[in-house]
Design a protein around this motif. Structure first.
Motif, PDB file in Angstrom:
ATOM      1  N   SER A  20     -19.316  -6.197 -59.508  1.00 36.27           N
ATOM      2  CA  SER A  20     -19.554  -6.622 -58.131  1.00 36.27           C
ATOM      3  C   SER A  20     -20.974  -6.246 -57.738  1.00 36.27           C
ATOM      4  O   SER A  20     -21.513  -5.247 -58.205  1.00 36.27           O
ATOM      5  CB  SER A  20     -18.571  -5.938 -57.174  1.00 36.27           C
ATOM      6  N   CYS A  21     -21.539  -7.032 -56.859  1.00 39.51           N
ATOM      7  CA  CYS A  21     -22.867  -6.743 -56.333  1.00 39.51           C
ATOM      8  C   CYS A  21     -22.813  -7.006 -54.831  1.00 39.51           C
ATOM      9  O   CYS A  21     -22.722  -8.160 -54.403  1.00 39.51           O
ATOM     10  CB  CYS A  21     -23.911  -7.611 -56.999  1.00 39.51           C
ATOM     11  N   ALA A  22     -22.859  -5.933 -54.069  1.00 42.67           N
ATOM     12  CA  ALA A  22     -22.805  -6.027 -52.620  1.00 42.67           C
ATOM     13  C   ALA A  22     -24.217  -6.064 -52.055  1.00 42.67           C
ATOM     14  O   ALA A  22     -25.065  -5.242 -52.439  1.00 42.67           O
ATOM     15  CB  ALA A  22     -22.040  -4.844 -52.050  1.00 42.67           C
ATOM     16  N   THR A  76     -21.083 -10.608 -51.240  1.00 41.50           N
ATOM     17  CA  THR A  76     -20.862 -10.060 -52.567  1.00 41.50           C
ATOM     18  C   THR A  76     -20.872 -11.165 -53.621  1.00 41.50           C
ATOM     19  O   THR A  76     -20.342 -12.254 -53.390  1.00 41.50           O
ATOM     20  CB  THR A  76     -19.527  -9.292 -52.626  1.00 41.50           C
ATOM     21  N   TYR A  78     -19.910 -11.703 -57.793  1.00 39.31           N
ATOM     22  CA  TYR A  78     -19.082 -11.104 -58.849  1.00 39.31           C
ATOM     23  C   TYR A  78     -19.461 -11.671 -60.208  1.00 39.31           C
ATOM     24  O   TYR A  78     -19.946 -12.799 -60.313  1.00 39.31           O
ATOM     25  CB  TYR A  78     -17.605 -11.392 -58.586  1.00 39.31           C
TER      26      TYR A  78
END
Length: 122
Positions: A20-22, A76, A78
């Motif tokens: 994940s990348c928030a 986010t 993914y």
């Protein structure tokens, strides 16, 4: 834009992980997003990207195994990684670029996350 990558870990070959990348900021939906990886002793390489319209792009070595997606409501992006191989072992980075489109070039991205380690054992 600040990016925070997470979800890495140690997995056996054939297993799965979801990265994940928030992202911070209210303009996330307008950014092109990419995932890159860097293995020890190798250059950082493009893995997957998703445009603001949802178009996706992959390096040939992960096609059919990895899926990139984005949830603009959660800011986010993914990376679902299935059928992992030892060659997938690397630090994975997410990146963002204005303009909404995707490029495979590292220099095309203005913002980078800190990286998350993925280790695939044989």
């Amino acid at each position: 834009v600040q990016l925070q990558a997470s979800g890495g870990g140690l997995v056996q070959a054939g297993g799965s992980l979801r990265l994940s990348c928030a992202a911070s900021g209210r303009t996330f939906s307008s950014y092109g997003m990419g995932w890159f990886r860097q293995a020890p002793g190798k250059e950082r390489e493009f893995v997957a990207g998703i445009s603001w319209t949802g178009s996706t792009y992959y390096v040939d070595s992960v096609k059919g195994r990895f899926t990139i997606s984005r949830d603009n409501a959660k800011n986010t992006v993914y990376l679902q990684m299935n059928s992992l191989k030892p060659d997938d072992t690397a630090v994975y980075f997410c990146a963002a670029r204005g303009g909404g489109v995707v490029t495979r070039a590292l220099s095309g991205y203005e913002y980078w996350g800190q990286g998350t380690q993925v280790t695939v054992s044989s």
